[in-house]
Design an enzyme around this catalytic site. Structure first.
Site, mmCIF file in Angstrom:
data_model
loop_
_atom_site.group_PDB
_atom_site.id
_atom_site.type_symbol
_atom_site.label_atom_id
_atom_site.label_comp_id
_atom_site.label_asym_id
_atom_site.label_seq_id
_atom_site.Cartn_x
_atom_site.Cartn_y
_atom_site.Cartn_z
ATOM 1 N N ASP A 323 0.859 -1.176 0.000
ATOM 2 C CA ASP A 323 0.000 0.000 0.000
ATOM 3 C C ASP A 323 0.899 1.231 0.000
ATOM 4 O O ASP A 323 2.075 1.148 0.370
ATOM 5 C CB ASP A 323 -0.889 -0.022 1.251
ATOM 6 C CG ASP A 323 -1.740 1.220 1.358
ATOM 7 O OD1 ASP A 323 -2.375 1.592 0.353
ATOM 8 O OD2 ASP A 323 -1.774 1.830 2.447
ATOM 9 N N ASP A 519 -1.792 -0.515 6.024
ATOM 10 C CA ASP A 519 -2.022 0.005 7.371
ATOM 11 C C ASP A 519 -3.447 0.459 7.618
ATOM 12 O O ASP A 519 -3.801 0.793 8.738
ATOM 13 C CB ASP A 519 -1.085 1.181 7.657
ATOM 14 C CG ASP A 519 -1.557 2.472 6.993
ATOM 15 O OD1 ASP A 519 -2.016 2.406 5.834
ATOM 16 O OD2 ASP A 519 -1.480 3.535 7.632
ATOM 17 N N ASP A 523 -7.271 -1.807 3.787
ATOM 18 C CA ASP A 523 -6.299 -2.830 3.408
ATOM 19 C C ASP A 523 -6.606 -4.190 4.022
ATOM 20 O O ASP A 523 -6.020 -5.195 3.615
ATOM 21 C CB ASP A 523 -4.882 -2.413 3.843
ATOM 22 C CG ASP A 523 -4.413 -1.148 3.152
ATOM 23 O OD1 ASP A 523 -4.687 -1.009 1.943
ATOM 24 O OD2 ASP A 523 -3.785 -0.303 3.811
#
Length: 776
Positions: A323, A519, A523
C-alpha cells in the site's frame, strides 16, 4: 450485513480454529512418569518402575492416534505415525522405558509446535466497531434516530460532524467535507458537492449535511469491505508443517527397514529398536525450535509474527504488494514548501498561517502549526477566529484580517500564485493560501512525503530475495507513479477500491508466494487474501492488524526486510537441523536393524541426536549477517540529532530558493537583501551543521557501514555545498563594492542559488535515506 450474524460467524470460526490444548498436559504426565519410574528403579522396585513407564507410554498413544487421524483426514501422513508405531511396539515387547522416552519426546515436540504455530483467527471486530449502528432520518415530524437496518433507498438522512456516513448516498446539501481515509487510506480530506456520491464508512470532517440514501446497509460499501475481509480470510489454508513434508519420504523408509529387520532376524524387539531410533524427533523438534527462535528474534526487531506457518511462508515469499499511504509514505500531510508573495518572507507567511490555524482541528492546519513550532516561530494569539468547513479559517492576527485555506478559483491570480498552482500540480501537493487583508500574501504547499526508510527498505527486500514489488493504492495514478519511480518498484496499480486490491492479490498469488503490507481498514481484505498479510501496527488501524499474519510494531517499513531475512534464516536452519538429524537417525536405524542397539539404548541415542538438533536450531536466536546492524547508543543519538537538525534547516533551504526566485532579469530592490539573508542563514546555521556531520556523524558511521569509503560521496556533497556558498559570498562582495548587483552577476548568482538548493535537497534526502533510516 446483519451485525449479530457476522459476530456469530466470527465466534464459530474462532472456535473451529482453536484445537484442544493437550500438549501441556501430555508433557507434564510423561515427565512425571519418566521421573517416577526412574526413582522406583533406583529404589529397586522394578515392577513399579515398569508401571510408571507403561502409564507414560499409554498416555501418549491416545492423543498421538488422534493427531495421526487428523493428519490422514487432511490427506497426508504426519511424522506422528512412526511415533505411534514405536509406542505400540514398546508396549508389545515390554520396553516400557523406551516407550516413555518416546512419549516425552513426542510431547516436547508437540508443545514446541503448538507454541510456534498456533494460528490466530482473523478477527474483524475492529471493522464492526467502526460501523454505525443507527442513523438520523429526516421525516415530516423532524429528525429521528432509527436502527441502520431500517434505512431504505431514498431516505433523507442527516450526518453530523464527526459521524460516520451510515450508508452509501448522495449529498443533498451544498457540500460535504469528508475524511475517506478508512476507505482509501489517503489522509487528505475531500469535498463532495451537491449531487455527488458518498460511500459509507467515510467520516464527516465538516459541518452537518443532508444525505439521500442510494443503498441499504447490506448493499453499502462498508458492509462489502467487511464481507471481503471475512471471505478472504476463509480462503487461507493452514500451512502444512515443514516436518510433515520430510516425513512423506522418511516414513516409508523407516517402516520398510523395521519390517526387513523383523523378517531377517525374526525378532520383534529388533524391529521395535528400529522404530525407536527412527522416531522422527529431529523432525518433531528441529522445525518448531528454529521457528520459535525465529519468532523470538523477529519480536526483538519490532515484528510480531502470529504463528510459525506465517514465518515459514515469509521465508519462501517472492512477491511483495505494498500500500502507499502510511506504508511507503508518512501517512499524514507535511509542509513541502512555503512560498511568499513579493515583498514578504516565507518564515513570516508560515508564522501568520500557523497563528490562525493553531486552534483548528483540520489535518492540514495541524501540519502547518507543527512545522512552525519545529522552526521555533513565535505564534501570535489570533482573535475573532472562525472556521468554514471545507474552506479554511479566518481571524485577526497582529491587527490584520487573515485567511488560510482554499482560495476562490475565480479570483484573478498574480504570476507568482500561478507558479504555485503549477508546482502543486507537478508535485502532487495541496495548497493552503494565505490572504492578509484580502490580498494573497503567500501559500503553504503540503504533501504526504515518502518515508525516509522506504528506499532503504526496498533495496534490502530485493537483496533478501523478494523478486517483484508492486504498489496497490487508492490514490491518483500520477502521484502513485511518482512514488513508484522514486523507489524503483516493478509495477503500480492506482485508484483501487478494496475489492480491486483483493483481486490484485489473488492474481499475484497464482504466480508466487505473495506478501501484502498495508495500514488502513481498507487494506484489511487484501491482507487477509494474501499468503502473508503484514500490517503497519504502530499507527495503522486495528482492523488491518487483526487481519494480518505479521504486525510491525515499529513505525518502519524496513522492519519487514528484517522479518524476511529472519524467516529465511530460520527456515534454512530448520531444514539443516531436520536433514542432519534424519541422517543420524538413518545411521542409528541401520545399527538397530543389525541388532547392535537395544530399544532403550536407542531411545537414549535418539535423545542425544535431539540435543544436537535443538542446539543447532537455537542458532536462529542469533542475528544473521544479513540483518540490519544494531547501532551503538552514541551513534544512534547522533543520527537523531542530525535528523532533527534537518527539520530545523528547512527554512534555510526555502530562503535560498526564495532569494533565487527574486533574481529576475530586472531584480526587485529587495533581491540583494534576500540573498544576504540567505547567506547569513547558510553561514550561521547550515554550514556548521555540515561541518559537524563531516567530523562527528560520518566517523561514527564508518565502522558500521564498512569503512570511511562508505561516506565518501556524502563528503563530496559537503565540498560542493561549501564551494557554492563561497561563490555566493564572492557575489555579495562584488555587489557591496559596486553599490548593488550588476547585470552580469545575475545569471551566475541565480545559478548558484538554485544549484545550492538542489544539492542541499538531494543531499538531505540521501542522508535521510542511507544514514538516518538506520536508527529506530
Amino acid at each position: 450485513m446483519n451485525r449479530s450474524l457476522l459476530v456469530a460467524r466470527l465466534r464459530r470460526s474462532t472456535a473451529a480454529v482453536a484445537p484442544p490444548r493437550l500438549e501441556h498436559g501430555l508433557l507434564a504426565v510423561t515427565t512425571a512418569a519418566l521421573v517416577g519410574g526412574g526413582a522406583a528403579r533406583f529404589l529397586g522396585a522394578a515392577g513399579l518402575a515398569d508401571l510408571f513407564w507403561a502409564v507414560g507410554t499409554v498416555s501418549a498413544i491416545i492423543p498421538a492416534v488422534g493427531w495421526v487421524l487428523m493428519a490422514l483426514r487432511r490427506g497426508h501422513a504426519g511424522v506422528d505415525l512412526i511415533a505411534v508405531l514405536a509406542l505400540g511396539g514398546t508396549l508389545v515387547v515390554g520396553e516400557y522405558l523406551a516407550g516413555t522416552l518416546i512419549a516425552l519426546m513426542l510431547a516436547t515436540g508437540r508443545t514446541l509446535e503448538e507454541a510456534a504455530q498456533r494460528r490466530a483467527s482473523h478477527d474483524l471486530h475492529a471493522l464492526l466497531s467502526h460501523a454505525p449502528r443507527s442513523a438520523r432520518r429526516r421525516t415530516d415530524e423532524g429528525v429521528v434516530r432509527v436502527p441502520l437496518g431500517e434505512i431504505t433507498t431514498g431516505d433523507q438522512l442527516v450526518v453530523g460532524p464527526g459521524e460516520v456516513v451510515p450508508v452509501d448516498g448522495r449529498v443533498e446539501s451544498a457540500e460535504a467535507v469528508l475524511d475517506e481515509s478508512v476507505l482509501t487510506g489517503e489522509p487528505l480530506q475531500v469535498t463532495r458537492r451537491q449531487g455527488e456520491g458518498v460511500r459509507s464508512g467515510a467520516v464527516n470532517a465538516g459541518g452537518a449535511f443532508d444525505l439521500r440514501a442510494t443503498a441499504t446497509e447490506q448493499d453499502s460499501t462498508y458492509a462489502g469491505i467487511v464481507r471481503l475481509a471475512q471471505q478472504a480470510g476463509a480462503e487461507s489454508a493452514p500451512v502444512v508443517r515443514l516436518a510433515d513434508r520430510y516425513a512423506a519420504r522418511f516414513l516409508p523408509l523407516a517402516l520398510a527397514t523395521a519390517a526387513l529387520a523383523w523378517l531377517v532376524s525374526g525378532s520383534a524387539v529388533r524391529a521395535v529398536a528400529v522404530l525407536v531410533v527412527a522416531t522422527p524427533c529431529p523432525l518433531l523438534l528441529a522445525a518448531p525450535v528454529a521457528v520459535v527462535s525465529g519468532l523470538s528474534r523477529a519480536s526483538r526487531r519490532g515484528v510480531v509474527v502470529r504463528d510459525g506457518g506465517a514465518l515459514e511462508s515469509l521465508g519462501r515469499a517472492r512477491t511483495l504488494l505494498l500500500d502507499k499511504t502510511g506504508t511507503l509514505t508518512v501517512g499524514r500531510p507535511c509542509v513541502l514548501d512555503v512560498v511568499a508573495a513579493p515583498g514578504r518572507v516565507p518564515r513570516e507567511v508560515l508564522r501568520v498561517a500557523a497563528s490562525v490555524d493553531q486552534f483548528s482541528p483540520h489535518v492540514l492546519a495541524q501540519a502547518i502549526v507543527d512545522t512552525a513550532r519545529n522552526q521555533s516561530l513565535e505564534l501570535s494569539a489570533p482573535t475573532d477566529v472562525t472556521e468554514e468547513p471545507g474552506r479554511g479559517a479566518r481571524g485577526v492576527v497582529d491587527g490584520h484580517r487573515v485567511f488560510i485555506g482554499r482560495d476562490d478559483p475565480a479570483r484573478a491570480r498574480p504570476p507568482w500564485a500561478e507558479a504555485v498552482d503549477n508546482r502543486a500540480l507537478l508535485d502532487g501537493a495541496t495548497v493552503a493560501w494565505l490572504a492578509v487583508d484580502e490580498h494573497l500574501a503567500g501559500a503553504v504547499l503540503l504533501r504526504d512525503p515518502l518515508r525516509h526508510d522506504a528506499p532503504h527498505a526496498v533495496r534490502r527486500l530485493r537483496s533478501s530475495g523478494i523478486e517483484r514489488l508492486v504498489m496497490l493504492t487508492g490514490d491518483q495514478a500520477a502521484t502513485a507513479r511518482e512514488v513508484a519511480a522514486v523507489l524503483g518498484l516493478d509495477g503500480v496499480r492506482a485508484e483501487l477500491a478494496p475489492a480491486d486490491k483483493v483481486a490484485a492479490v489473488r492474481g499475484e498469488r497464482r504466480h508466487a508466494v505473495t506478501v501484502m503490507i498495508g495500514d488502513g481498514v481498507n487494506d484489511a481484505p487484501a491482507l487477509a487474501a494474501a499468503d502473508i498479510g503484514v500490517a503497519m501496527g504502530a499507527r495503522g488501524s486495528t482492523a488491518s492488524s487483526e487481519a494480518a499474519d505479521i504486525v510491525l510494531t515499529a513505525d518502519r517499513v524496513d522492519r519487514l526486510a528484517d522479518a524476511v531475512v529472519i524467516a529465511q534464516r530460520s527456515r534454512r536452519i530448520a531444514v539443516q537441523s531436520a536433514l542432519g538429524g534424519m541422517l543420524l537417525s538413518l545411521a542409528a536405524m541401520a545399527a538397530a536393524a543389525l541388532g547392535l542397539i537395544e530399544p532403550a539404548v536407542g531411545a537414549l541415542l535418539q535423545e542425544g541426536i535431539d540435543v544436537a538438533v535443538i542446539l543447532n536450531a537455537l542458532r536462529a536466536l542469533r542475528a544473521g549477517r544479513a540483518e540490519q546492524v544494531v547501532l551503538a547508543p552514541a551513534t544512534e543519538a547522533l543520527i537523531h540529532r542530525f535528523a532533527s537538525e534537518h527539520d530545523d534547516l528547512q527554512d534555510v533551504l526555502q530562503a535560498v530558493r526564495g532569494a533565487a526566485d527574486r533574481l529576475s532579469d530586472v531584480p526587485e530592490p529587495s533581491a540583494l537583501g534576500s540573498v544576504e539573508e540567505a547567506y547569513r542563514l547558510l553561514t550561521e546555521r547550515l554550514l556548521p551543521h555540515e561541518y559537524a556531520e563531516e567530523h562527528q556523524l560520518y566517523p561514527a558511521l564508518a565502522p558500521v557501514l564498512g569503512g570511511p569509503e562508505s561516506t565518501a560521496t556524502m563528503s563530496r556533497a559537503h565540498t560542493e555545498i561549501g564551494r557554492l556558498s563561497r561563490r555566493i559570498a564572492t557575489h555579495l562582495q562584488l555587489a557591496h563594492t559596486n553599490g548593488g548587483l550588476a547585470p552580469e552577476q545575475l545569471d551566475d548568482l541565480r545559478s548558484c542559488l538554485y544549484g545550492l538548493n538542489t544539492v542541499l535537497r538531494l543531499h538531505f534526502a540521501q542522508e535521510e535515506e542511507s544514514y538516518f533510516s538506520l536508527a529506530p
